[in-house]
Design an enzyme around this catalytic site. Structure first.
Site, PDB file in Angstrom:
ATOM      1  N   ASP A  30       2.854   6.308   4.341  1.00 35.20           N
ATOM      2  CA  ASP A  30       3.316   5.151   5.103  1.00 35.20           C
ATOM      3  C   ASP A  30       3.878   5.631   6.444  1.00 35.20           C
ATOM      4  OD1 ASP A  30       4.332   2.032   4.182  1.00 35.20           O
ATOM      5  OD2 ASP A  30       5.245   2.931   5.969  1.00 35.20           O
ATOM      6  N   ASN A  89       3.615  -6.109  -2.211  1.00 37.87           N
ATOM      7  CA  ASN A  89       4.282  -7.210  -1.528  1.00 37.87           C
ATOM      8  C   ASN A  89       3.277  -8.333  -1.314  1.00 37.87           C
ATOM      9  OD1 ASN A  89       6.870  -6.071  -1.230  1.00 37.87           O
ATOM     10  ND2 ASN A  89       6.161  -4.833   0.496  1.00 37.87           N
ATOM     11  N   SER A  97       3.174  -7.356   5.481  1.00 34.28           N
ATOM     12  CA  SER A  97       2.813  -7.345   6.904  1.00 34.28           C
ATOM     13  C   SER A  97       1.369  -6.969   7.174  1.00 34.28           C
ATOM     14  CB  SER A  97       3.738  -6.393   7.666  1.00 34.28           C
ATOM     15  OG  SER A  97       3.612  -5.080   7.166  1.00 34.28           O
ATOM     16  N   VAL A  98       0.703  -6.290   6.268  1.00 33.61           N
ATOM     17  CA  VAL A  98      -0.682  -5.861   6.508  1.00 33.61           C
ATOM     18  C   VAL A  98      -1.596  -6.565   5.507  1.00 33.61           C
ATOM     19  CG1 VAL A  98      -2.277  -3.918   6.618  1.00 33.61           C
ATOM     20  CG2 VAL A  98       0.092  -3.610   7.368  1.00 33.61           C
ATOM     21  N   HIS A 102      -2.474  -3.296  -0.764  1.00 32.91           N
ATOM     22  CA  HIS A 102      -1.973  -1.916  -0.813  1.00 32.91           C
ATOM     23  C   HIS A 102      -0.856  -1.827  -1.836  1.00 32.91           C
ATOM     24  CE1 HIS A 102      -0.023  -4.119   2.488  1.00 32.91           C
ATOM     25  NE2 HIS A 102       1.101  -3.467   2.182  1.00 32.91           N
ATOM     26  N   HIS A 104       2.350   0.258  -2.847  1.00 30.05           N
ATOM     27  CA  HIS A 104       3.329   1.236  -2.374  1.00 30.05           C
ATOM     28  C   HIS A 104       3.716   2.157  -3.527  1.00 30.05           C
ATOM     29  CE1 HIS A 104       4.695  -0.867   1.449  1.00 30.05           C
ATOM     30  NE2 HIS A 104       4.159  -1.881   0.817  1.00 30.05           N
TER      31      HIS A 104
HETATM   32  P1  DGP Z   1       3.770  -4.371   3.499  1.00 31.58           P
HETATM   33  O1  DGP Z   1       5.122  -4.795   3.979  1.00 31.58           O
HETATM   34  O2  DGP Z   1       3.726  -4.368   1.967  1.00 31.58           O
HETATM   35  O3  DGP Z   1       2.640  -5.163   4.105  1.00 31.58           O
HETATM   36  O4  DGP Z   1       3.613  -2.859   3.914  1.00 31.58           O
HETATM   37  C1  DGP Z   1       2.829  -2.411   4.955  1.00 31.58           C
HETATM   38  C2  DGP Z   1       3.178  -0.968   5.184  1.00 31.58           C
HETATM   39  O5  DGP Z   1       2.192  -0.423   6.018  1.00 31.58           O
HETATM   40  C3  DGP Z   1       4.519  -0.748   5.861  1.00 31.58           C
HETATM   41  O6  DGP Z   1       5.386  -0.050   4.965  1.00 31.58           O
HETATM   42  C4  DGP Z   1       4.212   0.112   7.071  1.00 31.58           C
HETATM   43  C5  DGP Z   1       2.781   0.564   6.826  1.00 31.58           C
HETATM   44  N1  DGP Z   1       1.967   0.667   8.019  1.00 31.58           N
HETATM   45  C6  DGP Z   1       1.799  -0.291   8.968  1.00 31.58           C
HETATM   46  N2  DGP Z   1       0.957   0.146   9.910  1.00 31.58           N
HETATM   47  C7  DGP Z   1       0.583   1.412   9.544  1.00 31.58           C
HETATM   48  C8  DGP Z   1      -0.288   2.376  10.133  1.00 31.58           C
HETATM   49  O7  DGP Z   1      -0.907   2.181  11.177  1.00 31.58           O
HETATM   50  N3  DGP Z   1      -0.412   3.568   9.473  1.00 31.58           N
HETATM   51  C9  DGP Z   1       0.245   3.823   8.301  1.00 31.58           C
HETATM   52  N4  DGP Z   1       0.054   5.018   7.733  1.00 31.58           N
HETATM   53  N5  DGP Z   1       1.067   2.923   7.721  1.00 31.58           N
HETATM   54  C10 DGP Z   1       1.225   1.732   8.337  1.00 31.58           C
END
Ligand code: DGP
Length: 116
Positions: A30, A89, A97-98, A102, A104
């Site tokens: 992350d 999430n 957010s993405v 995924h 964690h």
């Molecule tokens: P969520 O809140 O569950 O959608 O978590 C998304 C996670 O993705 C957050 O902990 C940060 C991570 N993240 C966002 N952008 C990037 C990226 O460009 N690269 C990596 N490795 N992680 C990212």
């Protein structure tokens, strides 16, 4: 999906520290770690969220959980004495957010419950 960040990581268009790969999954660190170990396990196929998962994704989901266990073991937190947290999430209240499914894998320090 062309405009999906995590599809970009899976396709190596977007750089990331990839720590584990299988036929169905990719796992990478992350970018904003919440703990000493914070790895995201994603399916290679685009699935938007756990809220859109169906029975057709069963093998990808199983592969993600197995990959998470293997990542935890490789990171030295796989034992019951150490342990880790697996989190999906979903939606705004969870701070998702993405929009690519995924899982964690978070560990390497004691954590409290319930989460904030
Ligand atoms: P969520 O809140 O569950 O959608 O978590 C998304 C996670 O993705 C957050 O902990 C940060 C991570 N993240 C966002 N952008 C990037 C990226 O460009 N690269 C990596 N490795 N992680 C990212």
């Amino acid at each position: 999906m062309d405009d999906c960040l995590f599809c970009g990581i899976v396709a190596r268009r977007v750089p990331a520290e990839i720590v584990h790969e299988t036929e169905r999954t990719v796992a990478f660190r992350d970018i904003a770690p919440a703990a000493p170990v914070h790895v995201l396990v994603v399916p290679r196929v685009h699935v938007t969220s756990a809220s859109t998962v169906g029975h057709e994704h069963a093998e990808d989901l199983a592969a993600m959980v197995v990959a998470a266990r293997e990542v935890a073991e490789a990171e030295g937190i796989g034992s019951e004495e150490r342990g880790y947290r697996l989190v999906f999430n979903v939606g705004r209240d969870s701070a998702n957010s993405v929009p690519h499914l995924h899982l964690h894998v978070i560990g390497g320090r004691p954590m409290s419950w319930p989460p904030g």
